[in-house]
Design a protein around this motif. Sequence first.
Motif, short mmCIF file in Angstrom:
data_model
loop_
_atom_site.label_atom_id
_atom_site.label_comp_id
_atom_site.label_asym_id
_atom_site.label_seq_id
_atom_site.Cartn_x
_atom_site.Cartn_y
_atom_site.Cartn_z
N ALA A 188 0.83 -1.21 0.00
CA ALA A 188 0.00 0.00 0.00
C ALA A 188 0.86 1.26 0.00
O ALA A 188 0.51 2.26 -0.63
N SER A 189 2.00 1.21 0.68
CA SER A 189 2.85 2.40 0.77
C SER A 189 3.43 2.81 -0.57
O SER A 189 3.73 3.98 -0.78
N VAL A 190 3.60 1.87 -1.47
CA VAL A 190 4.17 2.17 -2.79
C VAL A 190 3.16 2.00 -3.92
O VAL A 190 3.51 2.10 -5.09
N GLY A 191 1.90 1.72 -3.56
CA GLY A 191 0.86 1.60 -4.57
C GLY A 191 1.00 0.37 -5.45
O GLY A 191 0.74 0.43 -6.65
N MET A 192 1.44 -0.71 -4.85
CA MET A 192 1.61 -1.95 -5.60
C MET A 192 0.74 -3.05 -5.00
O MET A 192 0.19 -2.89 -3.92
N ASN A 193 0.71 -4.15 -5.69
CA ASN A 193 0.01 -5.33 -5.23
C ASN A 193 0.87 -6.10 -4.24
O ASN A 193 2.10 -6.15 -4.39
N LYS A 194 0.25 -6.71 -3.26
CA LYS A 194 0.96 -7.52 -2.26
C LYS A 194 1.78 -8.63 -2.94
O LYS A 194 2.91 -8.91 -2.54
N THR A 195 1.23 -9.23 -3.98
CA THR A 195 1.95 -10.32 -4.65
C THR A 195 3.21 -9.83 -5.35
O THR A 195 4.20 -10.56 -5.44
N THR A 196 3.21 -8.58 -5.79
CA THR A 196 4.41 -8.03 -6.42
C THR A 196 5.51 -7.86 -5.38
O THR A 196 6.68 -8.20 -5.64
N ILE A 197 5.16 -7.36 -4.20
CA ILE A 197 6.15 -7.24 -3.13
C ILE A 197 6.68 -8.62 -2.76
O ILE A 197 7.88 -8.80 -2.54
N MET A 198 5.78 -9.60 -2.71
CA MET A 198 6.20 -10.97 -2.41
C MET A 198 7.19 -11.47 -3.46
O MET A 198 8.18 -12.12 -3.12
N ARG A 199 6.95 -11.14 -4.72
CA ARG A 199 7.88 -11.54 -5.79
C ARG A 199 9.24 -10.85 -5.63
O ARG A 199 10.27 -11.46 -5.88
N TYR A 200 9.23 -9.58 -5.21
CA TYR A 200 10.50 -8.89 -4.92
C TYR A 200 11.24 -9.65 -3.82
O TYR A 200 12.44 -9.90 -3.94
N GLU A 201 10.53 -9.99 -2.74
CA GLU A 201 11.16 -10.67 -1.61
C GLU A 201 11.69 -12.05 -1.98
O GLU A 201 12.67 -12.50 -1.41
N ARG A 202 11.06 -12.71 -2.90
CA ARG A 202 11.50 -14.05 -3.32
C ARG A 202 12.60 -14.01 -4.37
O ARG A 202 13.08 -15.04 -4.81
N GLY A 203 12.97 -12.80 -4.81
CA GLY A 203 14.01 -12.67 -5.83
C GLY A 203 13.53 -13.05 -7.21
O GLY A 203 14.33 -13.38 -8.09
N GLN A 204 12.23 -12.99 -7.43
CA GLN A 204 11.65 -13.39 -8.71
C GLN A 204 11.60 -12.25 -9.72
O GLN A 204 11.24 -12.47 -10.86
N ILE A 205 11.94 -11.06 -9.31
CA ILE A 205 11.96 -9.92 -10.23
C ILE A 205 13.42 -9.65 -10.58
O ILE A 205 14.21 -9.23 -9.73
N GLN A 206 13.77 -9.92 -11.81
CA GLN A 206 15.17 -9.86 -12.24
C GLN A 206 15.68 -8.43 -12.43
O GLN A 206 16.87 -8.18 -12.27
N SER A 207 14.81 -7.51 -12.78
CA SER A 207 15.21 -6.12 -12.98
C SER A 207 14.34 -5.22 -12.11
O SER A 207 13.41 -4.57 -12.59
N PRO A 208 14.65 -5.17 -10.81
CA PRO A 208 13.83 -4.34 -9.91
C PRO A 208 13.91 -2.88 -10.31
O PRO A 208 14.95 -2.39 -10.74
N LYS A 209 12.79 -2.19 -10.16
CA LYS A 209 12.74 -0.77 -10.48
C LYS A 209 13.29 0.03 -9.30
O LYS A 209 12.80 -0.07 -8.18
N VAL A 210 14.32 0.79 -9.56
CA VAL A 210 15.00 1.56 -8.52
C VAL A 210 14.06 2.53 -7.81
O VAL A 210 14.09 2.63 -6.58
N PRO A 211 13.17 3.26 -8.51
CA PRO A 211 12.26 4.15 -7.78
C PRO A 211 11.36 3.39 -6.80
O PRO A 211 11.06 3.89 -5.72
N ILE A 212 10.96 2.18 -7.17
CA ILE A 212 10.15 1.36 -6.26
C ILE A 212 10.98 0.97 -5.04
O ILE A 212 10.51 1.06 -3.90
#
Length: 130
Positions: free
Chosen positions: A32-56
């Motif tokens: 909610a703090s960054v206006g994203m979906n919970k599952t997207t944050i979960m994917r960040y935490e699991r290392g499933q996003i290969q090119s994380p967005k620096v502003p995020i």
Amino acid sequence: MTTTISISPHVMGARLKSARVLRGKTLDEVAASVGMNKTTIMRYERGQIQSPKVPILRAIAAYLNINPGWLTGESDQIEPDTSESLERYLEMVETRPEIRALLKSVDGAAPQEVEAVVDFFTAMRSFTAE
């Protein structure tokens, strides 16, 4: 400050999760703090996003009050550099009249009144992010 990702997505994800747990925040709160979906944050935490967005990552780091450089592998220091934050806030006070007006409006206010103003702006930011 130019932030580059200098660690693997899995290490960055592990750091993100440990910071979130350290600060006592839920996936829902971070999302909610960054206006994203919970599952997207979960994917960040699991290392499933290969090119994380620096502003995020910066927004998440700001919300968790951690050093974005630690999150991206540029630093071994998890705590934010308060001198850099202070400089940024002072620059906003100098260059943004609306920030000066906001600070003047809460000058002398009771702590609960200031907290109500902060809650209002927090709610407005999450509302406009949707």
